[in-house]
Design a protein around this motif. Structure first.
Motif, PDB file in Angstrom:
ATOM      1  N   ALA A 131      13.255   0.873  -2.401  1.00 40.44           N
ATOM      2  CA  ALA A 131      11.885   0.945  -2.916  1.00 40.44           C
ATOM      3  C   ALA A 131      11.709  -0.034  -4.188  1.00 40.44           C
ATOM      4  O   ALA A 131      10.583  -0.750  -4.095  1.00 40.44           O
ATOM      5  CB  ALA A 131      11.421   2.246  -3.282  1.00 40.44           C
ATOM      6  N   ARG A 157      12.008  -3.743  -3.075  1.00 42.82           N
ATOM      7  CA  ARG A 157      10.903  -4.135  -2.164  1.00 42.82           C
ATOM      8  C   ARG A 157       9.625  -4.500  -3.073  1.00 42.82           C
ATOM      9  O   ARG A 157       8.707  -5.006  -2.653  1.00 42.82           O
ATOM     10  CB  ARG A 157      10.389  -3.117  -1.028  1.00 42.82           C
ATOM     11  N   ASN A 158       9.671  -3.962  -4.017  1.00 36.99           N
ATOM     12  CA  ASN A 158       8.678  -4.059  -5.202  1.00 36.99           C
ATOM     13  C   ASN A 158       8.839  -4.751  -6.430  1.00 36.99           C
ATOM     14  O   ASN A 158       8.927  -3.934  -7.522  1.00 36.99           O
ATOM     15  CB  ASN A 158       7.871  -2.829  -5.215  1.00 36.99           C
ATOM     16  N   GLY A 177       7.224  -6.331  -8.284  1.00 36.37           N
ATOM     17  CA  GLY A 177       6.294  -6.368  -9.279  1.00 36.37           C
ATOM     18  C   GLY A 177       6.151  -5.251  -9.775  1.00 36.37           C
ATOM     19  O   GLY A 177       5.338  -5.318 -11.184  1.00 36.37           O
ATOM     20  N   PHE A 178       6.851  -4.186  -9.626  1.00 40.06           N
ATOM     21  CA  PHE A 178       6.807  -2.978 -10.482  1.00 40.06           C
ATOM     22  C   PHE A 178       7.688  -3.005 -11.657  1.00 40.06           C
ATOM     23  O   PHE A 178       7.439  -2.248 -12.754  1.00 40.06           O
ATOM     24  CB  PHE A 178       7.528  -1.672  -9.574  1.00 40.06           C
ATOM     25  N   GLU A 205       4.283   4.528  -3.017  1.00 44.57           N
ATOM     26  CA  GLU A 205       4.670   3.024  -3.099  1.00 44.57           C
ATOM     27  C   GLU A 205       3.616   2.247  -2.661  1.00 44.57           C
ATOM     28  O   GLU A 205       3.206   1.388  -3.603  1.00 44.57           O
ATOM     29  CB  GLU A 205       5.773   2.946  -1.967  1.00 44.57           C
ATOM     30  N   PRO A 206       2.716   2.355  -1.580  1.00 44.07           N
ATOM     31  CA  PRO A 206       1.619   1.541  -1.406  1.00 44.07           C
ATOM     32  C   PRO A 206       0.449   1.661  -2.381  1.00 44.07           C
ATOM     33  O   PRO A 206      -0.202   0.579  -2.719  1.00 44.07           O
ATOM     34  CB  PRO A 206       1.141   1.878  -0.042  1.00 44.07           C
ATOM     35  N   ARG A 210       1.553  -0.089  -5.535  1.00 42.77           N
ATOM     36  CA  ARG A 210       1.541  -1.617  -5.079  1.00 42.77           C
ATOM     37  C   ARG A 210       0.077  -2.179  -5.157  1.00 42.77           C
ATOM     38  O   ARG A 210      -0.127  -3.227  -5.736  1.00 42.77           O
ATOM     39  CB  ARG A 210       1.944  -1.929  -3.933  1.00 42.77           C
ATOM     40  N   GLU A 211      -0.951  -1.262  -4.792  1.00 39.76           N
ATOM     41  CA  GLU A 211      -2.318  -1.726  -4.619  1.00 39.76           C
ATOM     42  C   GLU A 211      -2.968  -2.045  -6.106  1.00 39.76           C
ATOM     43  O   GLU A 211      -3.313  -2.866  -6.508  1.00 39.76           O
ATOM     44  CB  GLU A 211      -3.154  -1.065  -3.761  1.00 39.76           C
TER      45      GLU A 211
END
Length: 344
Positions: A206, A209-210, A212-213, A336-337, A340-341
């Motif tokens: 996870a 995949r992100n 940006g976190f 997670e979504p 991300r948003e």
């Protein structure tokens, strides 16, 4: 380190078979016996049918060494989320602490399939020790607990009990540690290692995949009874979200980890602002209604700028709070979504 078990109190309706198990693990006023010591020690039974464990075995908790002579068949779960670990290991407990009344089968939606057709008996603290004994347990797990010694000693009069790990904070045992300890106690150590490795892989995937976190700050708030509080770095919730690449907000970092939760005054709620703020609530209300009840949260910069994460599915927040190898996948899938948003 060894410990002695207080036997001055009378046993509480403990079946004879259980008393034999107890007497094999501890003598009155004496320390617990280590595996393999003494001429009268039973020979190891070899790998148990549950996979990987050999009995007799010894595990260690805050209070010393716990001797488990045989593969447990009736396991009672009294720690807040110990039942999740047991179910992930393939063990359905005979009873558990139903700490969320809306969980009609005593467990979260993420754990219900693991119950099969069985629903355990429900208990709640302060535990009724007569009820505990009536369930005829041959092992009690009370790992994710407050670590009360009086309670622990009473439970050991009923069955061998695995309590709060040494060095762990009350009610905040890291999920890796609780998984491995419980897995060893039920003779499924290899399975416990697999569960830990699988969960670590899920969290890493996870995070990968992100990207940006990475480095973004986070605070996790709880709204309750008109008040708000923040979870510290010592809490399991924060340990999960930081595994996704986020880092604690400056305010949360300053709080340290001596406590797992700190109540916020209306005036300093804004101090817990961060790049993203996760809001949990004891009430199952929509976000707009929740913010109306908690104006101190609505006034936070993260809320005004759309960086407030509030899971519409209450089970996501409960899964994050449970912080177990069963609940973490559910929490990550739900959060997670939203993260991300919020982080663009």
């Amino acid at each position: 380190m060894t410990t002695t078990i207080d036997r001055e109190r009378p046993l509480r309706r403990i079946p004879l078979r259980r008393r034999r198990l107890l007497s094999a693990g501890a003598a009155l006023g004496s320390s617990l016996v280590l595996a393999g010591c003494g001429d009268d020690e039973p020979a190891p039974a070899g790998p148990s049918r549950s996979g990987g464990g050999a009995f007799p075995l010894t595990v260690e908790d805050k209070f010393g060494e716990v001797r488990i002579t045989e593969r447990p068949e009736r396991v009672l779960s009294l720690g807040r989320t110990d039942h999740d670990v047991l179910l992930a290991l393939g063990v359905v407990p005979v009873g558990l602490w139903q700490f969320i009344p809306t969980m009609k089968r005593g467990v979260g939606s993420w754990a219900e399939p693991s119950l099969g057709g069985r629903t355990p008996s429900f208990l709640k603290p302060p535990f009724d020790f007569e009820q505990v004994a009536s369930l005829d347990p041959d092992l009690i797990v009370n790992v994710q607990s407050g670590g009360d010694e009086t309670e622990y000693r009473t439970l050991t009069d009923i069955a061998p009990t695995v309590g709060l790990p040494g060095g762990a904070a009350a009610n905040s045992v890291p999920w890796r540690e609780s998984t491995r300890l419980i897995a060893r106690a039920v003779g499924r150590e290899a399975k416990g290692d697999e569960l830990v490795a699988g969960t670590e892989s899920l969290l890493k995937a996870a995070a990968d995949r992100n990207p940006g976190f990475a480095g973004k700050t986070v605070s996790i708030l709880l709204a309750f009874g008109g008040k708000a509080g923040v979870y510290t770095t010592g809490d399991t919730r924060m340990q999960i979200v930081t595994a996704l690449g986020l880092k604690p907000s400056p305010y949360v970092t300053e709080l340290g980890d001596d406590k797992y939760f700190v109540e916020l005054s209306a005036e300093n709620t804004g101090d817990a602002d961060a790049d993203v703020v996760i809001l949990l609530s004891q009430q199952q209300l929509p976000l707009a209604a929740t913010l109306k009840q908690y104006p101190q949260v609505a006034e936070m910069k993260a809320a005004r700028e759309g960086r407030l994460v509030f899971p519409a599915d209450p089970s996501v927040g409960l899964a994050l709070s449970s912080a177990s190898v069963l609940s973490i996948p559910y929490a990550v899938k739900g959060l997670e979504p939203l993260l991300r948003e919020a982080l663009g």
